[in-house]
Design a protein around this motif. Sequence first.
Motif, PDB file in Angstrom:
ATOM      1  N   ILE A 145       1.083  -0.933   0.310  1.00  0.00           N
ATOM      2  CA  ILE A 145      -0.078  -0.077  -0.071  1.00  0.00           C
ATOM      3  C   ILE A 145       0.639   1.291   0.028  1.00  0.00           C
ATOM      4  N   ALA A 148       2.464   1.764  -2.960  1.00  0.00           N
ATOM      5  CA  ALA A 148       1.959   2.415  -4.822  1.00  0.00           C
ATOM      6  C   ALA A 148       1.216   3.763  -4.248  1.00  0.00           C
ATOM      7  N   LEU A 149       1.128   4.047  -3.222  1.00  0.00           N
ATOM      8  CA  LEU A 149       0.899   5.274  -2.526  1.00  0.00           C
ATOM      9  C   LEU A 149       2.319   6.584  -2.978  1.00  0.00           C
ATOM     10  N   THR A 150       3.754   6.227  -2.416  1.00  0.00           N
ATOM     11  CA  THR A 150       4.733   7.157  -2.722  1.00  0.00           C
ATOM     12  C   THR A 150       5.305   6.468  -4.384  1.00  0.00           C
ATOM     13  N   LEU A 159       9.735   8.274   2.516  1.00  0.00           N
ATOM     14  CA  LEU A 159       8.580   8.313   2.752  1.00  0.00           C
ATOM     15  C   LEU A 159       8.057   7.230   3.378  1.00  0.00           C
ATOM     16  N   LEU A 162       7.733   5.826   6.892  1.00  0.00           N
ATOM     17  CA  LEU A 162       7.202   6.675   7.498  1.00  0.00           C
ATOM     18  C   LEU A 162       5.754   6.371   7.427  1.00  0.00           C
ATOM     19  N   LEU A 163       5.546   5.539   6.356  1.00  0.00           N
ATOM     20  CA  LEU A 163       3.831   5.277   6.060  1.00  0.00           C
ATOM     21  C   LEU A 163       3.109   4.374   7.155  1.00  0.00           C
ATOM     22  N   PRO A 166       4.805   2.473  11.175  1.00  0.00           N
ATOM     23  CA  PRO A 166       3.998   2.460  12.026  1.00  0.00           C
ATOM     24  C   PRO A 166       2.706   1.190  12.322  1.00  0.00           C
ATOM     25  N   LEU A 167       2.153   1.635  10.814  1.00  0.00           N
ATOM     26  CA  LEU A 167       1.217   0.422  10.411  1.00  0.00           C
ATOM     27  C   LEU A 167       1.523  -1.701  11.066  1.00  0.00           C
ATOM     28  N   ILE A 169       3.399  -2.620  13.106  1.00  0.00           N
ATOM     29  CA  ILE A 169       3.911  -2.754  14.827  1.00  0.00           C
ATOM     30  C   ILE A 169       3.036  -3.660  15.216  1.00  0.00           C
ATOM     31  N   PRO A 170       1.541  -3.690  15.144  1.00  0.00           N
ATOM     32  CA  PRO A 170       1.184  -4.592  15.822  1.00  0.00           C
ATOM     33  C   PRO A 170       1.288  -6.455  15.406  1.00  0.00           C
ATOM     34  N   ILE A 173       4.316  -6.327  17.000  1.00  0.00           N
ATOM     35  CA  ILE A 173       4.426  -6.952  18.000  1.00  0.00           C
ATOM     36  C   ILE A 173       4.140  -8.415  19.024  1.00  0.00           C
ATOM     37  N   PHE A 174       3.212  -9.010  18.172  1.00  0.00           N
ATOM     38  CA  PHE A 174       2.882 -10.455  18.042  1.00  0.00           C
ATOM     39  C   PHE A 174       3.964 -11.694  17.762  1.00  0.00           C
ATOM     40  N   PHE A 198      -4.486 -11.368  11.061  1.00  0.00           N
ATOM     41  CA  PHE A 198      -3.343 -10.558  10.996  1.00  0.00           C
ATOM     42  C   PHE A 198      -3.359 -10.589   9.473  1.00  0.00           C
TER      43      PHE A 198
ATOM     44  N   ILE B 134       2.284   6.119  18.721  1.00  0.00           N
ATOM     45  CA  ILE B 134       1.172   5.559  17.619  1.00  0.00           C
ATOM     46  C   ILE B 134       0.629   6.651  16.592  1.00  0.00           C
ATOM     47  N   GLY B 141       3.087  10.874   9.070  1.00  0.00           N
ATOM     48  CA  GLY B 141       2.982  10.173   8.253  1.00  0.00           C
ATOM     49  C   GLY B 141       1.634  10.516   7.045  1.00  0.00           C
ATOM     50  N   LEU B 145       2.807  12.473   3.609  1.00  0.00           N
ATOM     51  CA  LEU B 145       3.506  12.325   2.517  1.00  0.00           C
ATOM     52  C   LEU B 145       1.934  13.566   1.340  1.00  0.00           C
ATOM     53  N   ARG B 154      -3.747  14.373  -6.726  1.00  0.00           N
ATOM     54  CA  ARG B 154      -3.442  13.355  -6.154  1.00  0.00           C
ATOM     55  C   ARG B 154      -3.164  12.935  -5.052  1.00  0.00           C
ATOM     56  N   ASN B 169      -6.494   0.651  11.321  1.00  0.00           N
ATOM     57  CA  ASN B 169      -5.170   0.151  11.981  1.00  0.00           C
ATOM     58  C   ASN B 169      -5.826   0.468  13.423  1.00  0.00           C
ATOM     59  N   ILE B 173      -3.802  -1.586  16.814  1.00  0.00           N
ATOM     60  CA  ILE B 173      -2.889  -1.014  17.568  1.00  0.00           C
ATOM     61  C   ILE B 173      -3.351  -0.836  18.572  1.00  0.00           C
ATOM     62  N   SER B 176      -3.499  -4.709  20.255  1.00  0.00           N
ATOM     63  CA  SER B 176      -1.469  -4.544  20.204  1.00  0.00           C
ATOM     64  C   SER B 176      -1.199  -4.141  21.161  1.00  0.00           C
TER      65      SER B 176
END
Lengths: 219, 247
Positions: A145, A148-150, A159, A162-163, A166-167, A169-170, A173-174, A198, B134, B141, B145, B154, B169, B173, B176
């Motif tokens: 994702i 594709a965005l960048t 970038l 950065l995006l 954070p996503l 992280i879960p 953790i597990f 997940f 977070i 982010g 972006l 865009r 999320n 998060i 979690s």
Amino acid sequence: MLFWIIQRDLLLAIRRRSDVLTTLFFFVIVVSLFPLSVGPEMNLLRTMAPGIVWVAALLASMLSLGRLFSSDYLDGTLEQMLLSPQSLSILVLGKALAHWLVTGVPLVLMAPVLGIQYDLPADALFVLVMSLLLGTPVLSLIGAIGAALTLGLRGGGVLVSLLVLPLYIPVLIFGAGAVEANMAGVSYDAHLSLLGAFLLVSLVLAPWAIAASLRVSME
Amino acid sequence: MAINWYKYASPASFYALAGKMIPFFTVLAIGLLATGLYIGFFVAPTDFQQGEAYRIIFIHVPAAWMSMFLYVIMACWAGIGLAFNTRLSSMMATAIAPTGAMFTFLALWTGSLWGKPMWGTWWVWDARLTSELILLFLYIGFMSLQAAIDDPRRADKAGAIIALVGVINIPIIYFSVQWWNTLHQGASVSVTQAPTMASIMLTGMMVMVFASWMYSIAVILKRVRSIILERERHTVWVAELRRKGAL
């Protein structure tokens, strides 16, 4: 269709082996740097091993995201894929799975060797491999994702981190938690089940988001 | 009386409407802020457990609430903009992000100021602190972006997708981090075990919450007006405004 695109991306990867190897060696080097920075105390390293291997896997998988769409974008293949009557979601799912086969699977295979360096017991090694096996496809799917965005942006590589981080992280953790639970003598089933959850959720939702992002980026 | 919503979906008419609304919300924000701070500093009694340090809640709690609300609101606007292709909704999302990030930072900062005298440390890896951190990353982010993309259309759509992915999320998060924290037998002190509050403290806090809302609305409207002007600078109505000397 799905298999065709996986086959194509794998063929491209085999023709340019250096890309695959770079990611793998990045993973190995990052993991090997930690004992040098925190000292060779074996008890300390053993407790830190799951976290270190997982963070390194996160970084390695993220590092190779730039290549996921960029070469297809530059030579115009991506545009043809968007124009084709096939479902774009299936196409990008294939590309993400190919990315996992090329970058994720080598990491999974390499992890036990690195675990031995950190003196992990055998059953912890098994759990580490299982958690990586379930977790790394999620990393590829979520990362796609961001990739594709960048697409085609200045400084896209930084970038993306950065995006996407954070996503991640879960999963981190597990993934690391499963190994730690095993080493502490607790059942790790819950961790692996959550990682599996997940994986299923991202298998369903991520291709859709990747396709939407690609459409936005290619407008 | 039916309001014609479509009329105000146009940036030109919303620009004028926002201009009329800003003074109203600014006055409310200043009034509530003054009242809230007065209650907080002079009326509310000293807490017998935490002493004077508890007074940070008058800033900290509203900031933490706003940081979460604003992310959801931002994602809503971004989603509406993506679904209906309304330019103004996307501009609202862009305008909300810096305020949300500011409140997130404020919540973290005041939290650590409170943590030092209470817990003896600036930072603990408590579940709430970690998820707030977070959240700050998610805001950053989103903003970076949008800043990296030159084409505003865009940028709007890409930002909308990442905001929506973030909103899916956030619960994942949050839980979690909470489970991770209990697994690790983390901080021995917890934010959740706050003593029940005296009603005057609660009143002061709620006034501050409303003040934060009004402040956010005023600042966001101000910012969205700037964004409208920037994006519509080539249009006739902006030229008209300039000619009248209204800019």
